[in-house]
Design a protein around this motif. Structure first.
Motif, PDB file in Angstrom:
ATOM      1  N   ASP A  59       0.823  -1.214   0.000  1.00 37.60           N
ATOM      2  CA  ASP A  59       0.000   0.000   0.000  1.00 37.60           C
ATOM      3  C   ASP A  59       0.860   1.268   0.000  1.00 37.60           C
ATOM      4  O   ASP A  59       0.487   2.286  -0.579  1.00 37.60           O
ATOM      5  N   SER A  60       2.012   1.181   0.636  1.00 36.19           N
ATOM      6  CA  SER A  60       2.869   2.359   0.771  1.00 36.19           C
ATOM      7  C   SER A  60       3.464   2.824  -0.562  1.00 36.19           C
ATOM      8  O   SER A  60       3.906   3.970  -0.671  1.00 36.19           O
ATOM      9  N   VAL A  61       3.472   1.951  -1.574  1.00 33.35           N
ATOM     10  CA  VAL A  61       4.082   2.323  -2.858  1.00 33.35           C
ATOM     11  C   VAL A  61       3.097   2.244  -4.013  1.00 33.35           C
ATOM     12  O   VAL A  61       3.441   2.606  -5.144  1.00 33.35           O
ATOM     13  N   LYS A  62       1.889   1.782  -3.755  1.00 31.72           N
ATOM     14  CA  LYS A  62       0.899   1.610  -4.814  1.00 31.72           C
ATOM     15  C   LYS A  62       0.625   2.937  -5.517  1.00 31.72           C
ATOM     16  O   LYS A  62       0.426   3.969  -4.879  1.00 31.72           O
ATOM     17  N   GLY A  63       0.651   2.887  -6.851  1.00 30.32           N
ATOM     18  CA  GLY A  63       0.426   4.094  -7.631  1.00 30.32           C
ATOM     19  C   GLY A  63       1.696   4.883  -7.904  1.00 30.32           C
ATOM     20  O   GLY A  63       1.687   5.814  -8.714  1.00 30.32           O
ATOM     21  N   ARG A  64       2.791   4.515  -7.234  1.00 36.54           N
ATOM     22  CA  ARG A  64       4.062   5.227  -7.436  1.00 36.54           C
ATOM     23  C   ARG A  64       5.153   4.325  -8.007  1.00 36.54           C
ATOM     24  O   ARG A  64       6.041   4.822  -8.712  1.00 36.54           O
ATOM     25  N   PHE A  65       5.112   3.046  -7.683  1.00 34.93           N
ATOM     26  CA  PHE A  65       6.137   2.093  -8.126  1.00 34.93           C
ATOM     27  C   PHE A  65       5.527   1.126  -9.144  1.00 34.93           C
ATOM     28  O   PHE A  65       4.350   0.763  -9.033  1.00 34.93           O
ATOM     29  N   ILE A  66       6.346   0.688 -10.086  1.00 36.35           N
ATOM     30  CA  ILE A  66       5.922  -0.291 -11.074  1.00 36.35           C
ATOM     31  C   ILE A  66       7.005  -1.353 -11.226  1.00 36.35           C
ATOM     32  O   ILE A  66       8.171  -1.018 -11.489  1.00 36.35           O
ATOM     33  N   ILE A  67       6.618  -2.624 -11.060  1.00 37.88           N
ATOM     34  CA  ILE A  67       7.542  -3.738 -11.296  1.00 37.88           C
ATOM     35  C   ILE A  67       7.334  -4.246 -12.711  1.00 37.88           C
ATOM     36  O   ILE A  67       6.189  -4.348 -13.180  1.00 37.88           O
ATOM     37  N   SER A  68       8.436  -4.554 -13.396  1.00 34.66           N
ATOM     38  CA  SER A  68       8.339  -5.056 -14.757  1.00 34.66           C
ATOM     39  C   SER A  68       9.526  -5.977 -15.029  1.00 34.66           C
ATOM     40  O   SER A  68      10.422  -6.107 -14.182  1.00 34.66           O
ATOM     41  N   ARG A  69       9.526  -6.588 -16.204  1.00 35.61           N
ATOM     42  CA  ARG A  69      10.622  -7.493 -16.524  1.00 35.61           C
ATOM     43  C   ARG A  69      10.908  -7.456 -18.017  1.00 35.61           C
ATOM     44  O   ARG A  69      10.036  -7.120 -18.822  1.00 35.61           O
ATOM     45  N   ASP A  70      12.133  -7.812 -18.354  1.00 34.44           N
ATOM     46  CA  ASP A  70      12.551  -7.960 -19.744  1.00 34.44           C
ATOM     47  C   ASP A  70      13.182  -9.338 -19.844  1.00 34.44           C
ATOM     48  O   ASP A  70      14.317  -9.547 -19.404  1.00 34.44           O
ATOM     49  N   ASP A  71      12.438 -10.302 -20.386  1.00 34.47           N
ATOM     50  CA  ASP A  71      12.933 -11.674 -20.432  1.00 34.47           C
ATOM     51  C   ASP A  71      14.142 -11.820 -21.344  1.00 34.47           C
ATOM     52  O   ASP A  71      15.001 -12.679 -21.109  1.00 34.47           O
ATOM     53  N   ALA A  72      14.221 -11.005 -22.368  1.00 36.48           N
ATOM     54  CA  ALA A  72      15.369 -11.092 -23.278  1.00 36.48           C
ATOM     55  C   ALA A  72      16.669 -10.717 -22.561  1.00 36.48           C
ATOM     56  O   ALA A  72      17.749 -11.201 -22.907  1.00 36.48           O
ATOM     57  N   LYS A  73      16.543  -9.851 -21.561  1.00 37.55           N
ATOM     58  CA  LYS A  73      17.714  -9.422 -20.795  1.00 37.55           C
ATOM     59  C   LYS A  73      17.798 -10.105 -19.434  1.00 37.55           C
ATOM     60  O   LYS A  73      18.715  -9.814 -18.659  1.00 37.55           O
ATOM     61  N   ASN A  74      16.841 -10.976 -19.129  1.00 36.49           N
ATOM     62  CA  ASN A  74      16.793 -11.629 -17.807  1.00 36.49           C
ATOM     63  C   ASN A  74      16.904 -10.610 -16.683  1.00 36.49           C
ATOM     64  O   ASN A  74      17.692 -10.757 -15.735  1.00 36.49           O
ATOM     65  N   THR A  75      16.116  -9.566 -16.801  1.00 39.98           N
ATOM     66  CA  THR A  75      16.204  -8.453 -15.864  1.00 39.98           C
ATOM     67  C   THR A  75      14.820  -8.091 -15.334  1.00 39.98           C
ATOM     68  O   THR A  75      13.837  -8.107 -16.077  1.00 39.98           O
ATOM     69  N   VAL A  76      14.780  -7.779 -14.052  1.00 39.47           N
ATOM     70  CA  VAL A  76      13.572  -7.297 -13.389  1.00 39.47           C
ATOM     71  C   VAL A  76      13.804  -5.834 -13.023  1.00 39.47           C
ATOM     72  O   VAL A  76      14.906  -5.469 -12.588  1.00 39.47           O
ATOM     73  N   TYR A  77      12.792  -5.025 -13.193  1.00 38.58           N
ATOM     74  CA  TYR A  77      12.924  -3.596 -12.923  1.00 38.58           C
ATOM     75  C   TYR A  77      11.943  -3.147 -11.842  1.00 38.58           C
ATOM     76  O   TYR A  77      10.900  -3.760 -11.622  1.00 38.58           O
ATOM     77  N   LEU A  78      12.303  -2.065 -11.180  1.00 35.64           N
ATOM     78  CA  LEU A  78      11.379  -1.377 -10.290  1.00 35.64           C
ATOM     79  C   LEU A  78      11.466   0.105 -10.612  1.00 35.64           C
ATOM     80  O   LEU A  78      12.459   0.766 -10.302  1.00 35.64           O
TER      81      LEU A  78
END
Length: 119
Positions: free
Chosen positions: A60-79
């Motif tokens: 709840d403390s980060v909802k609407g401000r943070f986004i988690i995503s990924r790029d499978d081609a780069k084997n990378t997770v982002y925030l």
């Protein structure tokens, strides 16, 4: 063996943005869940965001401000972090949960990257 290396932390002013990256390396491991946690000075580590197949959830403390995503081609997770507040100051850790070739569930952690929000 699976290794996670976070990057992208730093000093940012309140209201600013940062994008954290988590490079995942290794083989023979099927990832089911990708997560970000954080630990502020003097506090327990807390969960921030989770990505499973087709679903993302946030504290709840980060909802609407943070986004988690990924790029499978780069084997990378982002925030992607926006509208940062001083209370977001913490060491941020990447975490993956998955199944090894032995059908056992494993959890792996990175060593963290420091995020400091201050004017």
């Amino acid at each position: 063996q699976v290794q996670l290396v976070e990057s992208g932390g730093g000093l940012v002013q309140p209201g600013g943005s940062l994008r954290l990256s988590c490079a995942v390396s290794g083989s023979g491991f099927r990832i089911m869940t990708r997560q970000w946690h954080r630990q502020a000075p003097g506090k327990q580590r807390e969960w921030v965001a989770r990505m499973t197949t087709g679903t993302t959830t946030y504290a709840d403390s980060v909802k609407g401000r943070f986004i988690i995503s990924r790029d499978d081609a780069k084997n990378t997770v982002y925030l992607q972090m926006s509208s940062l507040k001083p209370e977001d100051t913490a060491v941020y850790f990447c975490n993956v949960v998955g199944v090894g070739e032995d059908d056992v569930v494993y959890t792996y952690w990175g060593r963290g990257t420091q995020v400091t929000v201050s004017s």
